[in-house]
Design a protein around this motif. Sequence first.
Motif, PDB file in Angstrom:
ATOM      1  N   ASN A  38      -7.531  21.579  74.021  1.00 53.86           N
ATOM      2  CA  ASN A  38      -8.440  22.094  73.010  1.00 53.86           C
ATOM      3  C   ASN A  38      -9.036  20.917  72.242  1.00 53.86           C
ATOM      4  N   MET A  39     -10.042  20.343  72.800  1.00 50.32           N
ATOM      5  CA  MET A  39     -10.704  19.225  72.138  1.00 50.32           C
ATOM      6  C   MET A  39     -11.892  19.764  71.365  1.00 50.32           C
ATOM      7  N   LYS A  40     -11.836  19.578  70.077  1.00 48.02           N
ATOM      8  CA  LYS A  40     -12.909  20.083  69.230  1.00 48.02           C
ATOM      9  C   LYS A  40     -14.122  19.162  69.344  1.00 48.02           C
ATOM     10  N   LYS A  41     -15.266  19.769  69.577  1.00 48.13           N
ATOM     11  CA  LYS A  41     -16.500  19.002  69.680  1.00 48.13           C
ATOM     12  C   LYS A  41     -16.923  18.517  68.300  1.00 48.13           C
ATOM     13  N   LYS A  42     -17.474  17.327  68.249  1.00 51.90           N
ATOM     14  CA  LYS A  42     -18.002  16.808  66.994  1.00 51.90           C
ATOM     15  C   LYS A  42     -19.312  17.514  66.679  1.00 51.90           C
ATOM     16  N   LYS A  43     -19.478  17.857  65.411  1.00 52.03           N
ATOM     17  CA  LYS A  43     -20.682  18.557  64.981  1.00 52.03           C
ATOM     18  C   LYS A  43     -21.790  17.553  64.665  1.00 52.03           C
ATOM     19  N   VAL A  44     -22.967  17.829  65.202  1.00 52.60           N
ATOM     20  CA  VAL A  44     -24.135  16.980  64.981  1.00 52.60           C
ATOM     21  C   VAL A  44     -25.235  17.828  64.349  1.00 52.60           C
ATOM     22  N   LEU A  45     -25.702  17.398  63.204  1.00 49.37           N
ATOM     23  CA  LEU A  45     -26.827  18.056  62.554  1.00 49.37           C
ATOM     24  C   LEU A  45     -28.105  17.425  63.087  1.00 49.37           C
ATOM     25  N   VAL A  46     -29.018  18.248  63.552  1.00 46.81           N
ATOM     26  CA  VAL A  46     -30.286  17.763  64.085  1.00 46.81           C
ATOM     27  C   VAL A  46     -31.413  18.345  63.245  1.00 46.81           C
ATOM     28  N   TYR A  47     -32.215  17.467  62.679  1.00 46.81           N
ATOM     29  CA  TYR A  47     -33.426  17.886  61.972  1.00 46.81           C
ATOM     30  C   TYR A  47     -34.586  17.637  62.925  1.00 46.81           C
ATOM     31  N   ASP A  48     -35.178  18.704  63.406  1.00 46.03           N
ATOM     32  CA  ASP A  48     -36.279  18.589  64.353  1.00 46.03           C
ATOM     33  C   ASP A  48     -37.239  19.745  64.078  1.00 46.03           C
ATOM     34  N   SER A  49     -38.272  19.483  63.316  1.00 48.41           N
ATOM     35  CA  SER A  49     -39.192  20.539  62.893  1.00 48.41           C
ATOM     36  C   SER A  49     -39.948  21.173  64.058  1.00 48.41           C
ATOM     37  N   GLN A  50     -40.043  20.476  65.178  1.00 52.41           N
ATOM     38  CA  GLN A  50     -40.772  21.025  66.314  1.00 52.41           C
ATOM     39  C   GLN A  50     -39.860  21.485  67.450  1.00 52.41           C
ATOM     40  N   HIS A  51     -38.568  21.313  67.302  1.00 48.54           N
ATOM     41  CA  HIS A  51     -37.551  21.744  68.277  1.00 48.54           C
ATOM     42  C   HIS A  51     -37.739  21.165  69.678  1.00 48.54           C
ATOM     43  N   CYS A  52     -38.495  20.128  69.836  1.00 48.67           N
ATOM     44  CA  CYS A  52     -38.697  19.551  71.174  1.00 48.67           C
ATOM     45  C   CYS A  52     -37.509  18.694  71.599  1.00 48.67           C
ATOM     46  N   PHE A  53     -37.170  17.733  70.768  1.00 50.94           N
ATOM     47  CA  PHE A  53     -36.106  16.805  71.111  1.00 50.94           C
ATOM     48  C   PHE A  53     -34.739  17.480  71.075  1.00 50.94           C
ATOM     49  N   SER A  54     -34.582  18.457  70.203  1.00 51.99           N
ATOM     50  CA  SER A  54     -33.290  19.139  70.088  1.00 51.99           C
ATOM     51  C   SER A  54     -32.934  19.882  71.384  1.00 51.99           C
ATOM     52  N   ARG A  55     -33.913  20.381  72.087  1.00 53.76           N
ATOM     53  CA  ARG A  55     -33.649  21.036  73.384  1.00 53.76           C
ATOM     54  C   ARG A  55     -33.070  20.038  74.385  1.00 53.76           C
ATOM     55  N   PHE A  56     -33.655  18.852  74.396  1.00 50.22           N
ATOM     56  CA  PHE A  56     -33.159  17.775  75.262  1.00 50.22           C
ATOM     57  C   PHE A  56     -31.708  17.440  74.913  1.00 50.22           C
ATOM     58  N   LYS A 102     -29.384  19.287  73.411  1.00 52.51           N
ATOM     59  CA  LYS A 102     -28.467  20.363  73.782  1.00 52.51           C
ATOM     60  C   LYS A 102     -28.224  20.384  75.291  1.00 52.51           C
ATOM     61  N   TYR A 103     -29.257  20.131  76.050  1.00 49.93           N
ATOM     62  CA  TYR A 103     -29.122  20.133  77.504  1.00 49.93           C
ATOM     63  C   TYR A 103     -28.269  18.957  77.984  1.00 49.93           C
ATOM     64  N   GLU A 104     -28.528  17.778  77.458  1.00 47.47           N
ATOM     65  CA  GLU A 104     -27.880  16.558  77.940  1.00 47.47           C
ATOM     66  C   GLU A 104     -26.458  16.351  77.425  1.00 47.47           C
ATOM     67  N   PHE A 105     -26.176  16.776  76.195  1.00 49.37           N
ATOM     68  CA  PHE A 105     -24.913  16.400  75.560  1.00 49.37           C
ATOM     69  C   PHE A 105     -24.081  17.582  75.054  1.00 49.37           C
ATOM     70  N   LYS A 106     -24.380  18.785  75.517  1.00 47.99           N
ATOM     71  CA  LYS A 106     -23.686  19.970  75.007  1.00 47.99           C
ATOM     72  C   LYS A 106     -22.194  19.979  75.344  1.00 47.99           C
ATOM     73  N   LYS A 107     -21.792  19.259  76.362  1.00 46.27           N
ATOM     74  CA  LYS A 107     -20.389  19.222  76.755  1.00 46.27           C
ATOM     75  C   LYS A 107     -19.519  18.505  75.714  1.00 46.27           C
ATOM     76  N   ASP A 108     -20.084  17.509  75.053  1.00 50.59           N
ATOM     77  CA  ASP A 108     -19.303  16.677  74.143  1.00 50.59           C
ATOM     78  C   ASP A 108     -19.568  16.918  72.658  1.00 50.59           C
ATOM     79  N   PHE A 109     -20.725  17.507  72.343  1.00 54.77           N
ATOM     80  CA  PHE A 109     -21.106  17.657  70.943  1.00 54.77           C
ATOM     81  C   PHE A 109     -21.627  19.071  70.675  1.00 54.77           C
ATOM     82  N   ALA A 110     -21.409  19.535  69.448  1.00 51.63           N
ATOM     83  CA  ALA A 110     -21.943  20.829  69.005  1.00 51.63           C
ATOM     84  C   ALA A 110     -23.144  20.543  68.106  1.00 51.63           C
ATOM     85  N   PHE A 111     -24.324  20.915  68.568  1.00 54.16           N
ATOM     86  CA  PHE A 111     -25.552  20.636  67.835  1.00 54.16           C
ATOM     87  C   PHE A 111     -25.976  21.847  67.008  1.00 54.16           C
ATOM     88  N   GLU A 112     -26.317  21.594  65.764  1.00 51.24           N
ATOM     89  CA  GLU A 112     -26.900  22.604  64.899  1.00 51.24           C
ATOM     90  C   GLU A 112     -28.269  22.094  64.482  1.00 51.24           C
TER      91      GLU A 112
END
Length: 122
Positions: free
Chosen positions: A6-24, A26-36
């Motif tokens: 049970n390895m808890k993912k580190k929480k990452v806050l993402v400020y992205d007003s256009q949601h473009c980079f945040s999709r990338f 979540k796709y690339e790093f969702k295994k290791d980090f929890a993005f909000e």
Amino acid sequence: MQIILNMKKKKVLVYDSQHCFSRFLKYEFKKDFAFEVYKNFKKFDNIIEHYAIMLFVLNSEEELYDLMRIYKKGVPLIVCTFNKDIKSKLKMIDEILLLDLSKVKTEMRSELKFFLNVISNE
């Protein structure tokens, strides 16, 4: 018998007003980090300490004011922008990790992975 880690993912806050980079992200790093992901700045003034990392995508000069509101709050900060003027100004600030979005995707992925691993291991 199966052992479940049970390895808890580190929480990452993402400020992205256009949601473009945040999709990338979540796709690339969702295994290791929890993005909000947040599109506006009103919601996360009082919850910043709950995050291990903040990633701020600057899409306009106006968003620099939001960046300055969270700068020096004690959470590691990665900033990225396509704007060359903003990028040159941010290069002068030591405590900010500046991600270069002008690189090709594989280079950008490697650089971001390096930043995230360095920060998460501190």
